[in-house]
Motif scaffolding. Sequence first.
Motif, PDB file in Angstrom:
ATOM      1  N   GLN A 125       6.376  -9.966   7.603  1.00 51.14           N
ATOM      2  CA  GLN A 125       7.824  -9.948   7.423  1.00 51.14           C
ATOM      3  C   GLN A 125       8.157  -9.148   6.181  1.00 51.14           C
ATOM      4  N   LEU A 126       9.225  -8.372   6.285  1.00 51.51           N
ATOM      5  CA  LEU A 126       9.541  -7.404   5.242  1.00 51.51           C
ATOM      6  C   LEU A 126       9.668  -8.036   3.855  1.00 51.51           C
ATOM      7  N   LEU A 147      -2.285   1.158  17.429  1.00 52.28           N
ATOM      8  CA  LEU A 147      -2.756  -0.091  18.032  1.00 52.28           C
ATOM      9  C   LEU A 147      -2.730  -1.195  16.979  1.00 52.28           C
ATOM     10  N   ASN A 198       2.070  -2.686  12.468  1.00 56.93           N
ATOM     11  CA  ASN A 198       3.533  -2.696  12.500  1.00 56.93           C
ATOM     12  C   ASN A 198       4.067  -2.097  11.203  1.00 56.93           C
ATOM     13  N   PRO A 199       3.774  -0.810  10.987  1.00 51.38           N
ATOM     14  CA  PRO A 199       4.127  -0.206   9.695  1.00 51.38           C
ATOM     15  C   PRO A 199       5.618  -0.219   9.380  1.00 51.38           C
ATOM     16  N   GLU A 245       0.795  -1.226   0.000  1.00 52.13           N
ATOM     17  CA  GLU A 245       0.000   0.000   0.000  1.00 52.13           C
ATOM     18  C   GLU A 245       0.828   1.278   0.000  1.00 52.13           C
ATOM     19  N   SER A 305       5.210  -3.648   7.692  1.00 52.62           N
ATOM     20  CA  SER A 305       4.145  -3.776   6.690  1.00 52.62           C
ATOM     21  C   SER A 305       4.148  -2.597   5.721  1.00 52.62           C
ATOM     22  N   GLY A 330      -0.364 -13.153  14.671  1.00 49.35           N
ATOM     23  CA  GLY A 330       0.429 -13.261  13.442  1.00 49.35           C
ATOM     24  C   GLY A 330       1.589 -12.288  13.458  1.00 49.35           C
ATOM     25  N   ASN A 381      -6.645 -13.032  15.798  1.00 53.49           N
ATOM     26  CA  ASN A 381      -5.761 -12.701  16.914  1.00 53.49           C
ATOM     27  C   ASN A 381      -6.286 -13.263  18.219  1.00 53.49           C
ATOM     28  N   SER A 403      -0.888   0.381   6.226  1.00 50.09           N
ATOM     29  CA  SER A 403      -2.089  -0.153   5.595  1.00 50.09           C
ATOM     30  C   SER A 403      -3.275   0.690   6.029  1.00 50.09           C
ATOM     31  N   ASP A 453      -9.624  -8.899   6.822  1.00 52.75           N
ATOM     32  CA  ASP A 453      -8.753  -7.726   6.788  1.00 52.75           C
ATOM     33  C   ASP A 453      -9.486  -6.486   7.281  1.00 52.75           C
ATOM     34  N   ASN A 467      -6.394 -10.011  -2.328  1.00 50.73           N
ATOM     35  CA  ASN A 467      -5.725  -8.732  -2.095  1.00 50.73           C
ATOM     36  C   ASN A 467      -5.136  -8.037  -3.335  1.00 50.73           C
ATOM     37  N   VAL A 503       0.819   0.121  20.995  1.00 49.31           N
ATOM     38  CA  VAL A 503       0.203  -0.886  21.856  1.00 49.31           C
ATOM     39  C   VAL A 503       0.132  -2.180  21.059  1.00 49.31           C
ATOM     40  N   ILE A 545      -4.486  -4.333  11.399  1.00 49.59           N
ATOM     41  CA  ILE A 545      -4.812  -5.754  11.439  1.00 49.59           C
ATOM     42  C   ILE A 545      -4.935  -6.301  12.871  1.00 49.59           C
ATOM     43  N   GLY A 546      -4.050  -5.850  13.735  1.00 52.46           N
ATOM     44  CA  GLY A 546      -4.086  -6.335  15.121  1.00 52.46           C
ATOM     45  C   GLY A 546      -5.422  -6.091  15.791  1.00 52.46           C
TER      46      GLY A 546
HETATM   47  N1  LIG Z   1       6.181  -7.004   4.209  1.00 53.29           N
HETATM   48  C1  LIG Z   1       4.866  -7.139   4.156  1.00 53.29           C
HETATM   49  N2  LIG Z   1       4.116  -6.040   4.081  1.00 53.29           N
HETATM   50  C2  LIG Z   1       2.777  -6.148   4.035  1.00 53.29           C
HETATM   51  C3  LIG Z   1       2.128  -7.400   3.990  1.00 53.29           C
HETATM   52  C4  LIG Z   1       2.954  -8.555   4.087  1.00 53.29           C
HETATM   53  O1  LIG Z   1       2.464  -9.687   4.104  1.00 53.29           O
HETATM   54  N3  LIG Z   1       4.302  -8.383   4.168  1.00 53.29           N
HETATM   55  N4  LIG Z   1       0.770  -7.482   3.902  1.00 53.29           N
HETATM   56  C5  LIG Z   1       0.040  -6.289   3.529  1.00 53.29           C
HETATM   57  C6  LIG Z   1      -1.346  -6.365   3.956  1.00 53.29           C
HETATM   58  S1  LIG Z   1      -2.382  -7.288   2.995  1.00 53.29           S
HETATM   59  C7  LIG Z   1      -1.829  -5.717   5.050  1.00 53.29           C
HETATM   60  S2  LIG Z   1      -3.479  -5.803   5.424  1.00 53.29           S
HETATM   61  C8  LIG Z   1      -0.976  -4.858   5.865  1.00 53.29           C
HETATM   62  C9  LIG Z   1      -1.204  -4.999   7.367  1.00 53.29           C
HETATM   63  O2  LIG Z   1      -0.460  -4.046   8.034  1.00 53.29           O
HETATM   64  P1  LIG Z   1      -0.239  -4.116   9.610  1.00 53.29           P
HETATM   65  O3  LIG Z   1      -1.544  -4.129  10.306  1.00 53.29           O
HETATM   66  O4  LIG Z   1       0.721  -3.054   9.981  1.00 53.29           O
HETATM   67  O5  LIG Z   1       0.402  -5.563   9.718  1.00 53.29           O
HETATM   68  P2  LIG Z   1       1.058  -6.442  10.826  1.00 53.29           P
HETATM   69  O6  LIG Z   1       2.521  -6.359  10.660  1.00 53.29           O
HETATM   70  O7  LIG Z   1       0.438  -7.777  10.738  1.00 53.29           O
HETATM   71  O8  LIG Z   1       0.713  -5.733  12.183  1.00 53.29           O
HETATM   72  C10 LIG Z   1      -0.276  -6.146  13.051  1.00 53.29           C
HETATM   73  C11 LIG Z   1       0.251  -5.977  14.444  1.00 53.29           C
HETATM   74  O9  LIG Z   1      -0.795  -6.286  15.352  1.00 53.29           O
HETATM   75  C12 LIG Z   1      -0.260  -6.953  16.449  1.00 53.29           C
HETATM   76  N5  LIG Z   1      -1.359  -7.637  17.108  1.00 53.29           N
HETATM   77  C13 LIG Z   1      -1.808  -8.906  16.970  1.00 53.29           C
HETATM   78  N6  LIG Z   1      -2.882  -9.106  17.745  1.00 53.29           N
HETATM   79  C14 LIG Z   1      -3.136  -7.938  18.384  1.00 53.29           C
HETATM   80  C15 LIG Z   1      -4.131  -7.505  19.304  1.00 53.29           C
HETATM   81  O10 LIG Z   1      -5.027  -8.234  19.698  1.00 53.29           O
HETATM   82  N7  LIG Z   1      -4.064  -6.214  19.719  1.00 53.29           N
HETATM   83  C16 LIG Z   1      -3.087  -5.353  19.320  1.00 53.29           C
HETATM   84  N8  LIG Z   1      -3.099  -4.111  19.794  1.00 53.29           N
HETATM   85  N9  LIG Z   1      -2.141  -5.744  18.465  1.00 53.29           N
HETATM   86  C17 LIG Z   1      -2.169  -7.010  17.983  1.00 53.29           C
HETATM   87  C18 LIG Z   1       0.814  -7.833  15.878  1.00 53.29           C
HETATM   88  O11 LIG Z   1       1.751  -8.177  16.856  1.00 53.29           O
HETATM   89  C19 LIG Z   1       1.389  -6.944  14.775  1.00 53.29           C
HETATM   90  O12 LIG Z   1       2.493  -6.227  15.223  1.00 53.29           O
HETATM   91  O13 LIG Z   1       0.375  -5.112   5.572  1.00 53.29           O
HETATM   92  C20 LIG Z   1       0.639  -5.060   4.163  1.00 53.29           C
HETATM   93  N10 LIG Z   1       2.051  -5.015   4.006  1.00 53.29           N
END
Ligand SMILES: Nc1nc2c(c(=O)[nH]1)N[C@H]1C(S)=C(S)[C@@H](COP(=O)(O)OP(=O)(O)OC[C@H]3O[C@@H](n4cnc5c(=O)[nH]c(N)nc54)[C@H](O)[C@@H]3O)O[C@H]1N2
Length: 720
Positions: free
Chosen positions: A599-600, A170, A173-174, A15, A177, A596, A709, A180, A138, A107, A204, A300-301
């Motif tokens: 990973q970069l 919250l 993990n930008p 994204e 990721s 979950g 989660n 997003s 998602d 996606n 958080v 996502i979290g």
């Molecule tokens: N390198 C890379 N980049 C991607 C992707 C990829 O697969 N790889 N996928 C893409 C897609 S489709 C998407 S949707 C985006 C997603 O983008 P992000 O949402 O930034 O993705 P994640 O790294 O999964 O971060 C989710 C975080 O939520 C935390 N978490 C898990 N459960 C909970 C909870 O109950 N509460 C809280 N507060 N935190 C929780 C996890 O530890 C994790 O750090 O990323 C995109 N970018």
Amino acid sequence: MSSNSIHYRSCNLCEAICGIEISIKDDQTLDIRGDKNDPFSRGYICPKAVALQDIYADKDRLRHPVRRTPDGWERIGWAEAFDEIARSIRNVQSKYGRNSVATYFGNPTVHSLGALLFGPAFIRSLHTRNRFSATSVDQLPHHLAAFLMFGHQLVLPVPDVDRTKYFLILGANPAVSNGSMMTAPDLRNRMRDIQVGGGKVVVVDPRFTETARLADRHLFVRPGTDVFLLLALIHVIVNEKLSNLGRLAAFTDGVEPIHELVREFSPEAVAHITGMDAIATREIAVEFASAESAVCYGRIGVSTQEFGGACQWLINVLNILTGNLDREGGAMFTLPAFDPVNAPESLAPRGSFGRWHSRVRKLPEVGGELPVATLAEEILTPGDGQIRSLVTFAGNPVLSTPNGRQLDEAFAGLDFMVSIDCYINETTRHANIILPTTSPLERDHYDIAFHLLAIRNTAKFSPALFERSPEMLHDWEILSELTSRLETRGGTLGSIRRSFEKRFLSPNMLLDLGLRFGPYGSKLNPFSNGLTLRRLKKAAHGIDLGPLKPSLPDRLRTANKRIDLAPEAFVNDIARARSVLRETPADSNGALLLIGRRQLRSNNSWMHNYGRLVRGEDRCTIMMNSQDAASRGLTSGQNASVRTESGSITLPVEVTDDLMPGVVSIPHGWGHDRPGVKLGVASDHAGESINDLTNDRAIDPLCGTAAFNGTRVSVDRVLN
Ligand SMILES: Nc1nc2c(c(=O)[nH]1)N[C@H]1C(S)=C(S)[C@@H](COP(=O)(O)OP(=O)(O)OC[C@H]3O[C@@H](n4cnc5c(=O)[nH]c(N)nc54)[C@H](O)[C@@H]3O)O[C@H]1N2
Ligand SMILES: Nc1nc2c(c(=O)[nH]1)N[C@H]1C(S)=C(S)[C@@H](COP(=O)(O)OP(=O)(O)OC[C@H]3O[C@@H](n4cnc5c(=O)[nH]c(N)nc54)[C@H](O)[C@@H]3O)O[C@H]1N2
Ligand code: SF4
Ligand SMILES: [Mo]
């Protein structure tokens, strides 16, 4: 190759839409770098951009349609493939009814101009209610909150990262990721700029993530309990009289019900559920409300958990009550050059909720689609309306949706399945016919979706680098062909219409119209210097249209042009949280909570076939805290067996105190060792699928989004 030997475009893999500069080296390989002159991404890229050439060159990538036969896959021609697909789908529908055919869009659809423009008409042409997509694993909660509060599922608030003084993150993990529902290339540096400017970043997350490392403060939260944290933050803001809606007060309804709603959720009352210190929660609430500007952002979290819908709603509520919606440094609305919010309903519907329900589990439709967590049972449960046939487009639900093994079994029993995809993978291996599409470097591109979610108003057109090979079709051509064959208007009329469409309704034509009639457009006035596709094409590095601007109440699409802070569906949903508050916590029985991680060098399930992205150590590991490892006699590198009622997998342990005690983490998208998968490199780095463990019954009951989660798992040592 275009005449110019240096080629500029955007990377469409995630994204962040980073600008890239591509040149061809002497050995014909590509040199892919960050485009320093892209005003938005400023030269930033991640390692995946370089792999764009690997997608193009990959010998496992399909380059012609294939049909599955008892003796393996056979090459077939396009005309034959289209004929067979249209005939088979029509047969199934005439025998079992329209809903017997389902669709699943994955996606990469959103990362393709052609698919976004031509997908909706194709789906409509099937007249089925069984529409599914990756949205329900998602960002569906974001759309529901936007629809119910702002009147349009695409009126989505985006954190104004470049100007905020307090960024509360919250469950995102930008740093890995790359962001997003917030298109913000180079977020690491943008976060640093917040700090340099005297602002603060707070994360958080149940894991001390790569983003948390860059933040000023990190707090662990027990997975799946953020709704209690959000209610507690709002509780403090209301009780300490820190709420101040500012100019939003003039067009916001429902403030009083929120005051009532949060009464019993004090930080002290929820601490045993969230695992968060009440004093820390109070501090964050006060800091957030007192900051010059602040924005809460959750991804996502917090979306894919049992309270995903409520979380995204309460994030908006927190931003609104503190006057931080639609103000600089808060959560703002992007005004893109091609504006889906003002596009025809047929292209970008306003949204809907609960107009119909799924057959078996009675889950509500949201935005015209049903939760994919119910797809397997809709296929496996006999009766009227049972799904017998499926079309997948750019999706790999066997690896990416809960209880993938069950879905695997369901797909194997379908009467007819067609996949529009570039690979024979865990999902598409079940298809009768696979239609491949061109790869990113072979097509023109414009990010309709991500310019809408960008933290600045920007526009960029990416021309194709390579001519597509004559035997390949673009995704939009496939969708358009299938649409016209499936619509009742067949015969001569159909073919006249088809050839008209192909000539005049290309994605670029539609894009040009969208730009012309968009907020910066020239309309049809030849003397205007407003935006047209031609002008955009001339700006090879993209155009910066400036920072986000306040746009409410204009941008609202509610009938009364007011924000609904307390939609009934959300308010009622808090009854579930209230009952959790009153329960005595159940004993965990030694279960750990699974989350979950991204990973970069990975991208969901489909980028593990490129050597440069998978080399190095096995990344598909289970991370666990040292206490949890020690009590099971596990050390790093040993294999652990991880079990749930859905299934079990075995994978290496990585002991790290980055994880909260009681929580374990496995990345998603792995598990490429299923029979019949034709991904040479990925199969050598197969890993295991986290979704062999997740449960299709675990959903947010409000909107059906998968609750990945906090899946309860037992973990044991494997004696190897
Ligand atoms: N390198 C890379 N980049 C991607 C992707 C990829 O697969 N790889 N996928 C893409 C897609 S489709 C998407 S949707 C985006 C997603 O983008 P992000 O949402 O930034 O993705 P994640 O790294 O999964 O971060 C989710 C975080 O939520 C935390 N978490 C898990 N459960 C909970 C909870 O109950 N509460 C809280 N507060 N935190 C929780 C996890 O530890 C994790 O750090 O990323 C995109 N970018
Ligand atoms: N446990 C767990 N599960 C998750 C998540 C999680 O965090 N945890 N994240 C969820 C999220 S956010 C998402 S978005 C989903 C992703 O789930 P999906 O969208 O179902 O899966 P992807 O892995 O993105 O698979 C993309 C597919 O598209 C194909 N493809 C790639 N490019 C193109 C193209 O240009 N055209 C066509 N036609 N096909 C193409 C690939 O070959 C692959 O088959 O996974 C979800 N699943
Ligand atoms: S961050 Fe995303 S858009 Fe940028 S280079 Fe990496 S994959 Fe491409
Ligand atoms: Mo996603």
